[in-house]
Design a protein around this motif. Structure first.
Motif, mmCIF file in Angstrom:
data_model
loop_
_atom_site.group_PDB
_atom_site.id
_atom_site.type_symbol
_atom_site.label_atom_id
_atom_site.label_comp_id
_atom_site.label_asym_id
_atom_site.label_seq_id
_atom_site.Cartn_x
_atom_site.Cartn_y
_atom_site.Cartn_z
ATOM 1 N N VAL A 6 0.848 -1.185 0.000
ATOM 2 C CA VAL A 6 0.000 0.000 0.000
ATOM 3 C C VAL A 6 0.883 1.234 0.000
ATOM 4 O O VAL A 6 1.768 1.384 0.857
ATOM 5 N N THR A 8 0.564 5.360 0.002
ATOM 6 C CA THR A 8 -0.357 6.474 0.220
ATOM 7 C C THR A 8 0.245 7.753 -0.340
ATOM 8 O O THR A 8 1.400 8.096 -0.030
ATOM 9 N N ALA A 10 -0.392 11.987 -1.097
ATOM 10 C CA ALA A 10 -1.176 13.197 -0.838
ATOM 11 C C ALA A 10 -1.575 13.759 -2.191
ATOM 12 O O ALA A 10 -0.795 14.439 -2.857
ATOM 13 N N THR A 11 -2.788 13.425 -2.634
ATOM 14 C CA THR A 11 -3.186 13.767 -4.005
ATOM 15 C C THR A 11 -3.227 15.264 -4.250
ATOM 16 O O THR A 11 -3.055 15.713 -5.385
#
Length: 200
Positions: A6, A8, A10-11
């Motif tokens: 996974v 992640t 920060a879009t």
């Protein structure tokens, strides 16, 4: 090793994302309609990299545009565009059941050159079909709802577009073929099934 990882992001601070699959016969799945601009690089395999686009919308909308190389192009799924390169097979999954009462849509575009384009519904599974364009990745259509819409745009070039319904109760009820230019140079062929057919 071998397990999913996974990552992640920060879009809000990520404008672009490149997925470089590297060696091996890879399967890359894309779903959702938000996030950074996505580019998928299948890597070095010449036969086994598959890009799977899975719609989560009630009405799935797909658009395929070929790139300069046979293994490249752009796929629009709903409101998101994925650029790809190094891909040998494509699956467009409309998510049968999410919008079971609404028809899904897919548009397949040819190139400005002469193309051999073939659409064939699955012989037994009503929600499946496959599209081939020359030596480009085969495009598998999966989990499309009843009365779904298929549009094939030949664009320029002396195109030959073949349609094979294969069965009477296919979910791909509405097929539109736009052969494009030049005039008097394109051909559309419709293949019958093994049963009694009526052509109108």
């Amino acid at each position: 090793m071998g397990a999913l990882k996974v990552i992640t992001l920060a879009t809000a601070n990520t404008e672009g994302l490149i997925v470089a699959a590297g060696l091996g016969d890879d399967r890359i799945e894309v779903s959702g309609t938000t996030g950074p601009a996505l580019t998928v690089d299948g890597g070095e395999s010449s036969t086994g990299d598959r890009l799977v686009m899975i719609s989560i919308e009630n009405v799935a909308d797909f658009n395929y545009a070929p790139g300069q190389a046979n293994d490249s192009g752009a796929l629009t799924m709903d409101t998101s565009v994925t650029q790809f390169v190094g891909i040998e097979d494509i699956t467009l999954d409309a998510g049968l059941g999410a919008g079971a009462n609404a028809a899904d849509n897919v548009t397949i575009n040819g190139t400005s050159a002469a193309n051999q384009i073939r659409f064939a519904a699955h012989a037994t599974n009503a929600d499946e079909a496959t599209v081939w364009i020359d030596a480009r990745p085969a495009i598998a259509l999966r989990q499309f709802t009843n009365a779904s819409n298929v549009t094939v745009n030949g664009l320029l070039g002396d195109d030959v577009i073949t349609v094979a319904p294969n069965k009477a109760d296919t979910n791909f009820d509405n097929l539109t073929v736009n052969a494009g230019g030049p005039a008097d140079a394109d051909r559309v062929m419709v293949e019958g099934t093994s049963g009694d057919d009526t052509f109108r």
